[in-house]
Design an enzyme around this catalytic site. Structure first.
Site, PDB file in Angstrom:
ATOM      1  CG  HIS A 330      -2.051   0.863   1.297  1.00 11.61           C
ATOM      2  ND1 HIS A 330      -2.421   1.707   0.281  1.00 11.61           N
ATOM      3  CD2 HIS A 330      -2.924   1.139   2.319  1.00 11.61           C
ATOM      4  CE1 HIS A 330      -3.464   2.433   0.657  1.00 11.61           C
ATOM      5  NE2 HIS A 330      -3.777   2.124   1.898  1.00 11.61           N
ATOM      6  CG  HIS A 369      -4.175   0.524  -8.112  1.00  6.35           C
ATOM      7  ND1 HIS A 369      -5.506   0.473  -7.790  1.00  6.35           N
ATOM      8  CD2 HIS A 369      -3.600   1.382  -7.244  1.00  6.35           C
ATOM      9  CE1 HIS A 369      -5.718   1.280  -6.767  1.00  6.35           C
ATOM     10  NE2 HIS A 369      -4.585   1.845  -6.407  1.00  6.35           N
ATOM     11  CG  ASP A 425       3.077   4.345  -3.900  1.00  7.81           C
ATOM     12  OD1 ASP A 425       3.057   5.502  -3.460  1.00  7.81           O
ATOM     13  OD2 ASP A 425       2.368   3.430  -3.461  1.00  7.81           O
TER      14      ASP A 425
END
Ligand code: CMC
Length: 489
Positions: A330, A369, A425
């Protein structure tokens, strides 16, 4: 099958008008109509009206006649399950039984891959099309165009603030950035190399002890007070954690600076009497925080809602959310991306690394994702921010490795067939590193940005009359009744 919704006070009741009324399919709390004729008279008035209940903000489709017909091959019986907003209610499955003492059918959904846990009007994502909207506004219309604090207001209140709301909101937040001096003592107790996320999670939880009044979780004014405190104090806790690791004295908040500018001040201020943030970096931080501000029912938000559903105060629920965020799958992924890029070491090593990923030995961090299966719109915006930041900081040499990883992965059938694309990210860490943040601070930055989203989701959950303590079922697969040796059995 017609469906009518009745609204009374804070409750919303749905009635299926068929031969089954009053029996299996009557949803909601038991109704006050004591005699069938009273009930029918009221339904007659409402038949076909189907207007939205006044207390809901969720845009329910009240006019649906759609149902799902389920036939149980064990009994041969058929059931009509109402479909609202493309979903059936799992509780409607409970009527499907093989006998009277059967508990009823459950749905099994490990990791909630196909289960909606709430109705929400905050964030909309279409993962196939790469769409992310906060309260209806596309993310690219907000990031860099509205300030992070205005976006926080939008998430919390549902509309953009006007000029005076924006100024007074920023003023309120700026005047709640200080933490009790005792918080510094807790932080001092951490080892010099303690991870700042561990410190953040602990100090967030510790704030609960300073604000015992926060336990009035159903009082809207009390909620709003904690919202201001939590958004205001997040950068302070984060910067203090960082300065502890560096052995630097804590730098106090400066309420003349913007939210992002003050964060940079608390991170970087040395001997100068007043710290002036670089406007490009200040803007970049503001954009990055906005991109992270909410993402509907992700792992940490689910933790926030789930933990808060027990009635605990928002400091403890936010500590749980931050703990969930810390995981490498995460918000901890941005830290792992940097570690990965360093491990790859050079552009020449990229094909060998991709081979290891494809063999299942490793995951390509910052890729893939649960929801986005085309592209992550946040990643696209971040690439633009990276260019602006590198003009100030100089180009991060890891960028070349990242670009090569992305190029090869996007051409490779392994990634294409699994719909794995760079996520938020993948590039955020490269920007943070170029700005001089240590890798361990990356998830902390993510947490600062996500706080308004956690809080908006918490408030929405608290106001939702359908929400109760989150308590999933299980399918028990263990031993049946056993006896210890020597006992009769
Ligand atoms: N590298 C290599 N293979 C992957 C990756 C990856 N990053 N992600 C998924 N896969 C493969 C996985 O091995 C599986 O393959 P197979 O079908 O052959 O078993 C397939 O893709 C589906 O994976 P999954 O684990 O079922 O997918 P998920 O939706 O449960 O997981 C994820 C989503 C984000 C946890 C996962 O893609 C992942 O671990 N990514 C790396 C960590 C990461 O970057 N996380 C940040 C997410 S964005 C920030 C946030 O909002 O948290």
């Amino acid at each position: 099958m017609p469906v009518v919704y009745l609204s009374h006070g804070r409750h919303r009741w749905r009635m299926i008008l068929s031969g089954l009324v009053g029996r299996d399919l009557l949803a909601g709390p038991s109704l006050a109509w004591d005699r069938p004729e009273n009930f029918l008279a009221e339904v007659k008035d409402l038949w076909g009206v189907c207007r939205p209940p006044i207390d809901t903000a969720y845009g329910l489709d009240m006019t649906t006649n759609d149902t799902l017909r389920v036939t149980d091959s064990r009994t041969g019986r058929s059931y009509e399950l109402p479909i609202v907003d493309g979903a059936i209610r799992a509780i409607d499955l409970r009527q499907i039984k093989t006998s009277d003492d059967d508990f009823g059918m459950l749905s099994y959904d490990p990791a909630f891959q196909n289960t909606a846990s709430c109705r929400s009007a905050i964030t909309f994502i279409d993962g196939e099309k790469g769409i992310l909207r906060y309260r209806g506004y596309p993310i690219d219309a907000l990031a860099g165009k509205a300030s992070f604090l205005d976006v926080a207001w939008l998430l919390l209140r549902g509309d953009m603030p006007d000029k005076s709301e924006s100024a007074s909101w920023a003023h309120q937040i700026a005047h709640h950035t200080y933490v009790h001096e005792n918080v510094k003592k807790f932080i001092d107790g951490f080892h010099h190399d303690a991870h700042p996320m561990g410190i953040l999670v602990s100090t967030l939880a510790a704030l609960s002890t300073f604000y015992p009044e926060a336990k009035a979780v159903h009082d809207r004014d009390c909620q709003d007070q904690q919202v201001v405190r939590l958004i205001g104090k997040m950068p302070t806790l984060a910067a203090f954690a960082y300065r502890h690791a560096r052995g630097l004295p804590y730098a106090y908040p400066d309420d003349e600076l913007s939210y992002a500018g003050n964060f940079l001040n608390m991170m970087r201020k040395m001997t100068e009497p007043k710290y002036s943030p670089d406007p490009v970096l200040e803007h970049a931080i503001d954009v990055l925080l906005t991109l992270h501000a909410d993402h509907e029912q992700n792992c940490s938000t689910n933790a926030m809602r789930g933990v808060a559903s027990s009635g605990v105060d928002p400091y403890l629920a936010a500590a749980a959310a931050a703990a969930a965020l810390y995981g490498p799958l995460h918000g901890g992924a941005n830290e792992q991306v940097l570690n990965m890029l360093r491990e790859v070491g050079s552009v020449q090593n990229v094909p060998g690394y991709i081979k290891r990923v494809k063999s299942g030995e490793l995951r390509l961090m910052g890729f893939g994702h649960r929801v986005y299966k085309n592209f992550d719109p946040r990643a696209t915006i971040i690439k633009g921010v990276a260019d602006e930041v590198f003009e100030v900081t100089g180009r991060n040499p890891l960028l070349d490795i990242a670009l090569e990883l992305e190029r090869i992965a996007l051409e490779d059938d392994y990634f294409v067939s699994r719909k794995l694309y760079p996520n938020v990210d993948f590039y955020s860490g490269i920007i943070y590193q170029a700005m001089g943040f240590p890798v361990a601070m990356f998830p902390v930055l993510f947490a600062i940005g996500r706080m308004p989203g956690w809080l908006a989701q918490w408030q929405e959950g608290a106001a939702d009359s359908e929400q109760k303590i989150a308590r999933p079922r299980q399918i028990y697969v263990g031993e049946t009744l056993r006896h210890l040796d020597g006992e009769d059995g």
